[in-house]
Design a protein around this motif. Structure first.
Motif, PDB file in Angstrom:
ATOM      1  N   TYR A 141      17.291 -12.951 -41.061  1.00  0.00           N
ATOM      2  CA  TYR A 141      18.706 -13.056 -41.998  1.00  0.00           C
ATOM      3  C   TYR A 141      19.154 -11.528 -41.833  1.00  0.00           C
ATOM      4  CZ  TYR A 141      17.088 -17.198 -44.650  1.00  0.00           C
ATOM      5  OH  TYR A 141      17.221 -17.921 -45.000  1.00  0.00           O
ATOM      6  N   GLN A 142      18.515 -10.312 -41.117  1.00  0.00           N
ATOM      7  CA  GLN A 142      18.879  -9.427 -41.195  1.00  0.00           C
ATOM      8  C   GLN A 142      19.687  -9.138 -39.563  1.00  0.00           C
ATOM      9  OE1 GLN A 142      15.576  -6.843 -42.023  1.00  0.00           O
ATOM     10  NE2 GLN A 142      16.671  -5.891 -43.393  1.00  0.00           N
ATOM     11  N   GLN A 143      19.444  -9.840 -39.051  1.00  0.00           N
ATOM     12  CA  GLN A 143      20.173 -10.011 -37.744  1.00  0.00           C
ATOM     13  C   GLN A 143      21.234 -10.571 -38.283  1.00  0.00           C
ATOM     14  OE1 GLN A 143      18.072 -11.995 -34.751  1.00  0.00           O
ATOM     15  NE2 GLN A 143      16.330 -10.209 -34.639  1.00  0.00           N
ATOM     16  N   LEU A 144      21.369 -12.102 -38.689  1.00  0.00           N
ATOM     17  CA  LEU A 144      22.215 -13.163 -38.842  1.00  0.00           C
ATOM     18  C   LEU A 144      23.812 -12.037 -40.002  1.00  0.00           C
ATOM     19  CD1 LEU A 144      20.827 -16.407 -39.269  1.00  0.00           C
ATOM     20  CD2 LEU A 144      22.694 -15.615 -37.516  1.00  0.00           C
ATOM     21  N   LEU A 145      22.997 -11.362 -40.990  1.00  0.00           N
ATOM     22  CA  LEU A 145      24.496 -11.274 -41.988  1.00  0.00           C
ATOM     23  C   LEU A 145      24.419  -9.686 -41.227  1.00  0.00           C
ATOM     24  CD1 LEU A 145      21.858 -11.600 -44.983  1.00  0.00           C
ATOM     25  CD2 LEU A 145      24.521 -12.496 -44.026  1.00  0.00           C
TER      26      LEU A 145
END
Ligand code: GLC
Length: 420
Positions: free
Chosen positions: A69-73
């Motif tokens: 999620y951190q990568q995507l966001l």
């Protein structure tokens, strides 16, 4: 004239289906029955609205999910409109989500106020509560009866009973039998288990509500030392690499007397094809000695809408549907996922399907929270340091004193001297 009006109406109703039918996407977990239940809920919303939803599955480990999620966001990606987020993430990820208040119609008022407040960051409701969780103790009713034992009140009693039943069953021919399975892999799940041990010995919650680092204390050391004593005695050596599903696998095939897990394991353990169907009891996790306290870590999942979504309104509509009373009731009955809507704990159909939602109401309403509010964006670093310290004690590479002394130093550094 008449004809042309009807023609125009026909054309416009066609238009509302074809031109306005949109596709959005949601990330759903896949632990136990999560994916299936998400698919069913989504299908009902699709039917109601005529829109389409793409379901993106995510890794079982909370820790791996957060990294994804951190990568995507961080990249501002708009591939996922609705994110299923852990109760410990609003502080870490909240800035990437929209405020749901304009869409919620005040529905959040029927959910546990503590979860709503957990999901409110700087006055913005960044996620709607979907289901809550607390650690509980599963046991084999048939085996405790056979050996004339009661469900344990303390960890000391659990250790004794586990040993007695395990040895008895092994002598009777089941050499695969173990006493106690839990989550020992170095990940967020171990933070949950270890927080329960520490809190049950009155050793606090790693960092207290004011941000003070409290973990380096004698009760916490006693807790971790006790747990280390289980590895390769009542718990298989492989437990150091178990997550939720590995523990459930061993318990559900009939090869463990006790299991620490979340409520979802109830409904699967009692499913038609489960070898232990009808032989499962659930109680609060044991106290650390007679002066200790019962403690279940507060877990749970929320639904949030990405700030980068091209369709926030539709995404919010899906969130409100999935978190509604109707859906939470269905998920509680079919999958033993704990509702976040308080009134469902008095619903007869829910209580018949999952009796311990009633008997353990206090465990769910007053779970032990991880220190994610006090440590904010630093929470994952704190948890990472804690689960590694715990893992080093469990695997015997450090004693509890050395591990917690080092952990305290690490946490001071992470918090920049307690300022978080
Ligand atoms: C469960 C809990 C969640 C926790 C996770 C750890 O999914 O609901 O809060 O972080 O387990 O493995």
């Amino acid at each position: 004239m008449k004809r042309s009006i009807i023609g125009a109406m026909f054309a416009s109703s066609l238009l509302s289906v074809s031109a306005f039918a949109e596709t959005i996407s949601i990330s759903c977990g896949a632990v136990g029955q999560e994916l299936e239940l998400c698919q069913q809920g989504v299908a009902a919303w699709e039917k109601d609205t005529g829109h389409t939803v793409k379901i993106v599955t995510t890794p079982n480990s909370t820790t791996e999910r957060l990294a994804l999620y951190q990568q995507l966001l961080a990249a501002g990606a708009n591939d996922i409109d609705v994110f299923q987020i852990d109760v410990i993430w609003p502080g870490i990820l909240g800035n990437h989500f929209i405020d749901l208040k304009p869409y919620s119609n005040g529905d959040e008022a029927s959910h546990f106020p503590s979860i709503v407040s957990n999901n409110t960051v700087k006055d913005r409701l960044v996620a709607m509560p979907w289901f809550t969780d607390a650690g509980v103790l599963y046991y084999r009713t048939d085996l405790l009866e056979k050996y004339d034992e009661e469900p344990p009140e303390t960890w000391e009693a659990l250790t004794e009973t586990a040993e007695k039943v395990m040895n008895g069953e092994r002598e009777a021919g089941n050499d695969k039998m173990w006493g106690f399975v839990w989550q020992g892999r170095a990940y967020e799940g171990l933070t949950c288990d270890a927080l329960e041990w520490v809190a049950s010995y009155n050793g606090g919650t790693i960092v207290d509500q004011d941000g003070k680092i409290t973990i380096n204390n004698d009760n916490a050391k006693q807790a971790l030392t006790t747990a280390a004593g289980w590895v390769d005695t009542i718990s298989p050596p492989g437990v150091l690499n178990y997550g939720e599903e590995e523990a459930r696998g061993v318990f559900q095939t009939g090869n463990a007397v006790f299991m620490r897990n979340w409520p979802y394991a109830w409904s699967l353990g009692n499913s038609e094809d489960s070898p232990i169907k009808g032989n499962i009891g659930v109680v609060a996790l044991p106290k650390g000695g007679d002066d200790g306290s019962h403690s279940g870590t507060l877990g749970g999942w929320q639904l949030a809408v990405s700030k980068y979504s091209k369709n926030p309104e539709l995404a919010a509509s899906l969130v409100m549907y999935l978190t509604s009373l109707e859906e939470q009731k269905r998920r509680a009955i079919v999958g033993s996922y704990n509702p976040t809507i308080e009134s469902l704990y008095e619903d007869e159909e829910v209580l018949t399907a999952v009796p311990f939602f009633g008997s353990l109401y206090d465990t769910f309403a007053n779970g032990t929270p991880r220190p994610s509010t006090a440590t904010g964006v630093k929470y994952n670093q704190v948890s990472n340091a804690f689960w590694n310290a715990t893992h080093s004690v469990l695997s015997g590479s450090k004693d509890a004193d050395a591990a917690l002394t080092k952990l305290q130093k690490d946490l001071k550094r992470i918090s920049r001297g307690g300022r978080w």
